[in-house]
Every structure is written in C-alpha cells, then in structure tokens.
Design a protein around this motif. Structure first.
Motif, PDB file in Angstrom:
ATOM      1  N   GLU A  70      13.373 -27.757  15.486  1.00  0.00           N
ATOM      2  CA  GLU A  70      13.932 -26.649  14.703  1.00  0.00           C
ATOM      3  C   GLU A  70      15.439 -26.437  14.884  1.00  0.00           C
ATOM      4  OE1 GLU A  70      11.452 -23.229  14.754  1.00  0.00           O
ATOM      5  OE2 GLU A  70       9.787 -24.524  14.186  1.00  0.00           O
ATOM      6  N   ARG A  71      15.976 -26.870  16.013  1.00  0.00           N
ATOM      7  CA  ARG A  71      17.399 -26.628  16.256  1.00  0.00           C
ATOM      8  C   ARG A  71      18.019 -27.871  16.885  1.00  0.00           C
ATOM      9  NH1 ARG A  71      15.710 -22.963  13.575  1.00  0.00           N
ATOM     10  NH2 ARG A  71      15.981 -20.725  13.875  1.00  0.00           N
ATOM     11  N   ARG A  72      19.147 -28.330  16.335  1.00  0.00           N
ATOM     12  CA  ARG A  72      19.838 -29.489  16.921  1.00  0.00           C
ATOM     13  C   ARG A  72      20.853 -28.950  17.918  1.00  0.00           C
ATOM     14  NH1 ARG A  72      21.946 -31.566  12.648  1.00  0.00           N
ATOM     15  NH2 ARG A  72      20.308 -33.004  12.081  1.00  0.00           N
ATOM     16  N   ALA A 105      12.995 -20.921   9.841  1.00  0.00           N
ATOM     17  CA  ALA A 105      12.868 -19.554  10.364  1.00  0.00           C
ATOM     18  C   ALA A 105      11.852 -19.501  11.505  1.00  0.00           C
ATOM     19  CB  ALA A 105      12.455 -18.611   9.236  1.00  0.00           C
ATOM     20  N   HIS A 106      12.224 -18.790  12.539  1.00  0.00           N
ATOM     21  CA  HIS A 106      11.303 -18.532  13.653  1.00  0.00           C
ATOM     22  C   HIS A 106      11.743 -17.242  14.341  1.00  0.00           C
ATOM     23  CE1 HIS A 106      13.896 -21.184  16.628  1.00  0.00           C
ATOM     24  NE2 HIS A 106      14.442 -19.998  16.443  1.00  0.00           N
ATOM     25  N   ARG A 107      10.952 -16.825  15.297  1.00  0.00           N
ATOM     26  CA  ARG A 107      11.344 -15.677  16.132  1.00  0.00           C
ATOM     27  C   ARG A 107      10.795 -15.924  17.526  1.00  0.00           C
ATOM     28  NH1 ARG A 107       7.360 -10.602  14.298  1.00  0.00           N
ATOM     29  NH2 ARG A 107       5.447 -11.586  15.067  1.00  0.00           N
ATOM     30  N   HIS A 108      11.444 -15.291  18.514  1.00  0.00           N
ATOM     31  CA  HIS A 108      11.027 -15.511  19.900  1.00  0.00           C
ATOM     32  C   HIS A 108      11.391 -14.308  20.755  1.00  0.00           C
ATOM     33  CE1 HIS A 108      15.191 -16.842  19.815  1.00  0.00           C
ATOM     34  NE2 HIS A 108      14.863 -17.877  19.068  1.00  0.00           N
ATOM     35  N   THR A 109      10.744 -14.252  21.914  1.00  0.00           N
ATOM     36  CA  THR A 109      11.011 -13.125  22.822  1.00  0.00           C
ATOM     37  C   THR A 109      12.428 -13.154  23.399  1.00  0.00           C
ATOM     38  OG1 THR A 109       9.852 -14.379  24.534  1.00  0.00           O
ATOM     39  CG2 THR A 109       8.600 -12.624  23.418  1.00  0.00           C
ATOM     40  N   TRP A 146      13.090 -12.259  13.131  1.00  0.00           N
ATOM     41  CA  TRP A 146      13.023 -13.534  12.400  1.00  0.00           C
ATOM     42  C   TRP A 146      14.438 -14.006  12.098  1.00  0.00           C
ATOM     43  CZ3 TRP A 146       8.597 -15.890  12.491  1.00  0.00           C
ATOM     44  CH2 TRP A 146       7.393 -15.174  12.439  1.00  0.00           C
ATOM     45  N   HIS A 147      14.693 -15.292  12.292  1.00  0.00           N
ATOM     46  CA  HIS A 147      16.018 -15.816  11.952  1.00  0.00           C
ATOM     47  C   HIS A 147      15.944 -17.277  11.544  1.00  0.00           C
ATOM     48  CE1 HIS A 147      15.456 -16.360  16.304  1.00  0.00           C
ATOM     49  NE2 HIS A 147      16.194 -17.450  16.203  1.00  0.00           N
ATOM     50  N   ASP A 148      16.738 -17.631  10.554  1.00  0.00           N
ATOM     51  CA  ASP A 148      16.909 -19.024  10.149  1.00  0.00           C
ATOM     52  C   ASP A 148      18.386 -19.249   9.876  1.00  0.00           C
ATOM     53  OD1 ASP A 148      15.478 -17.401   7.692  1.00  0.00           O
ATOM     54  OD2 ASP A 148      17.127 -18.621   6.927  1.00  0.00           O
TER      55      ASP A 148
HETATM   56 FE   LIG Z   1      15.996 -19.014  17.598  1.00  0.00          FE
END
Ligand SMILES: [Fe+2]
Ligand SMILES: [Fe+2]
Length: 346
Positions: A70-72, A105-109, A146-148
């Motif tokens: 998801e992220r480089r 898009a994902h979200r995390h603690t 949530w963020h992308d």
């Molecule tokens: Fe993130």
C-alpha cells in the motif's frame, strides 16, 4: 558450616524451581537494586539525503503500489531499536509516489504525520477531506482516520511519514483496516479543515462532529515559514534558537497525543547551549547546513539529512553557514508530558 551452606543453596534451588512452576519470580534472589537504571538502546545517528534519495527513486523498480503493497516507503532504521524504527517511539519513513499512482485507502491505530519534501500535485484525503500538498506542508492523519494518497502531478512526489506505531505496538494495540474501494469519496470542496481552522485566531463558532472534528489537518508551508520569519527578530531559546510547535487550533495542544511536530530556525552563526530531555526526537534538515553534538559525537548535516536524538542524550545545534538553517522535527514530548515524565536538564 560449609555443609549447612550447601544445604541452604540446594534448598534455595528447589524453592526457585517451585517458584518457576507456580509462575512466580523472586527478584531479591539476584544481587543489586530492585529497579535497575537502564541506558537507552536508541542510538544517535545521521541519515544522509545523498544516500536516501537515489535509493528512494530506485524503489519504484522493485515495488508496485496496490493492495497488499500500500505504501512505497523506506524506513529510517535505528540499529538500537528493534523492528526498524527511528527511535523507540517514532517511526520515520520517506515515501515515494509516481505520477498517476494511488496509495489505496486504509486506516490504522497509529497516528501519522507527513511533511512534504519534493514534487507537486500529490494529495492526501483524510476522512473525505482532500488536502493537496506542496513542499513544506504538514498533513495529519490521526488514529483510525481513513486516508489515501495520490499523485495527480507530472513528476514523482516524496514526503516524510512520521508515526507513533512503536507506542501502539508496545501497548499491544496495532491494528489496520483496508477501505473497500481504492479511494474514499471526497467532499464537494477540497481543504475542508483548512477552510474551517486555517485562519490564525479564528475558529468556527458552530460545532462540528466526526472523527476529525475541531482539527486542522493541513498546515501550509507559507504560513509556517512566515511565522518563523516573524519570530526571528524576537528573543529565542538558548537551546533551540527560534522554535515553533505546530498545534491543534481548537485546543492549543500538540497536533497528536503522542507526537509533537516542530519547526525551528537556527540563525546564521548560532550555536545553542547543550541540554537533555527525557523525550526523543527525529530531525529533518529543511534548509541550510550545520552540525549537532549528541552525547559528545558531532554530526554534520546538510539540506535533506535526518538525525535522531535518543532520550536523555545531551544535544546542541549549530548553524555553520551564512544562511538560516531550518529543522523540522518529530518529538515524543506530548507522550512524556501526558505521563508526567517530561524533564529537561541544562
Ligand atoms: Fe497510513
Ligand atoms: Fe532539545
């Protein structure tokens, strides 16, 4: 007498075996104090932009953005810290996104912050609020929002990610969800939080609800830089010279509960006094050149470099050039303060 001592040692051994079997431990069986002071394993270190940049650019040859990737990012690894974070509380990475790419898009603690380094036309959408980012801007993605990201420009974009993920890991609360679509729907106007909270000294008199209520998510470089320039003629900190903290405009508190973000200017010729803090920090050199002495070791830095200051390490900074040096930093001061543990020593 010797026989008695041998018997006693044998009895103690048997007693300790009984303790282990019962899931107990007797710390008094070991010599020394009950609470043993422990030196920090976090190392003072420097990461050079001259090393980072070509490796970041090459990462696109080996990594394709998408679900499951998801992220480089390339993380700044502190050899003293397990699990490859920059200090024991702060994870720092450089992220790279090519024109036309979307980081899903994902979200995390963990709470996250990004500080934009190079390139134009990239955005971060936070809970539907599309923030179009320019170099020097700061954008927040608070815990479980949530963020992308995407790059709608014509050249690659790079930024720094700062996360409190090591804290969440220690608290056994690391979690992440993926959004059902690649991108979230966006609000009819972009920069919602900036429209609401971006004017100094003013905030909406009407209440707002939702996961980012009351928060400014996007801090513009023009505003930050202008504030630094306005402060430079005033008296400054002997330890940091001209130092500003980014704050939540509704509460006046740090931008995130665990991580504070700071911008500072070391004016030409400035050499600060040495101090130490119970907190740790990761610095990025936004402009200029100089050096810092951390626990007696000199680190010479220039534009783009990063360096880490471990907790309780003596540190001082100097600007060796004729131009102002500007440093951005993540510091775990709010976390230490919340726990009643933030201390400084001059
Ligand atoms: Fe993130
Ligand atoms: Fe400091």
């Amino acid at each position: 007498m010797a026989l008695q001592a041998t018997e006693r040692a044998r009895d103690l051994e048997a007693y300790q075996a009984d303790l282990r079997a019962a899931g107990l431990d007797a710390p008094w069986a070991e010599p020394g104090p009950l609470i043993r002071p422990k030196a920090s394993a976090v190392q003072a270190r420097l990461w050079r932009w001259a090393d980072i940049e070509p490796l970041v650019r090459r990462s696109a040859e080996f990594m394709t953005l998408g679900r499951g990737a998801e992220r480089r990012v390339l993380r700044l690894d502190n050899p003293g810290v397990p699990e490859r974070t920059s200090t024991h509380t702060i994870s720092t990475a450089v992220q790279y996104i090519l024109p036309g790419e979307v980081a899903p898009a994902h979200r995390h603690t963990p709470n996250a912050v990004r500080f934009i380094l190079h390139g134009h036309g990239a955005y971060t959408t936070v809970e539907g609020d599309k923030c179009v980012m320019e170099p020097g801007d700061l954008v927040l993605t608070p815990s479980m929002t949530w963020h992308d990201h995407g790059n709608e420009g014509r050249a690659p974009v790079m930024w720094i990610d700062g996360l409190d993920s090591p804290v969440l890991r220690y608290l056994e609360n690391l979690a992440m969800d993926t959004y059902p679509e690649e991108r979230q729907p966006v609000a009819a106007v972009s920069g919602v939080s900036e429209r609401r909270y971006g004017a100094p000294g003013l905030r909406p008199a009407t209440a707002e609800s939702g996961p980012t209520a009351g928060q400014l998510l996007h801090y513009r470089w023009e505003v930050t830089h202008a504030a630094l320039l306005r402060q430079r003629e005033l008296s400054a900190s002997p330890y940091d010279d001209v130092l500003l903290e980014y704050v939540n405009p509704s509460t006046g508190r740090s931008v995130l509960p665990t991580l504070g973000c700071y911008i500072q200017m070391l004016r030409p010729g400035i050499r600060t006094r040495s101090h130490r803090e119970t907190s740790s920090a990761v610095y990025h050199v936004v402009a200029g050149a100089g050096h810092s002495v951390i626990d007696g070791v000199r680190f010479d830095w220039t534009h783009g470099d990063f360096f880490a200051v471990p907790p309780r390490a003596w540190h001082e900074h100097a600007n060796d050039g004729g131009d102002p040096a500007i440093l951005f930093s993540f510091q775990d001061v709010p976390l230490l303060t919340a726990l009643g543990l933030y201390r400084t020593e001059a």
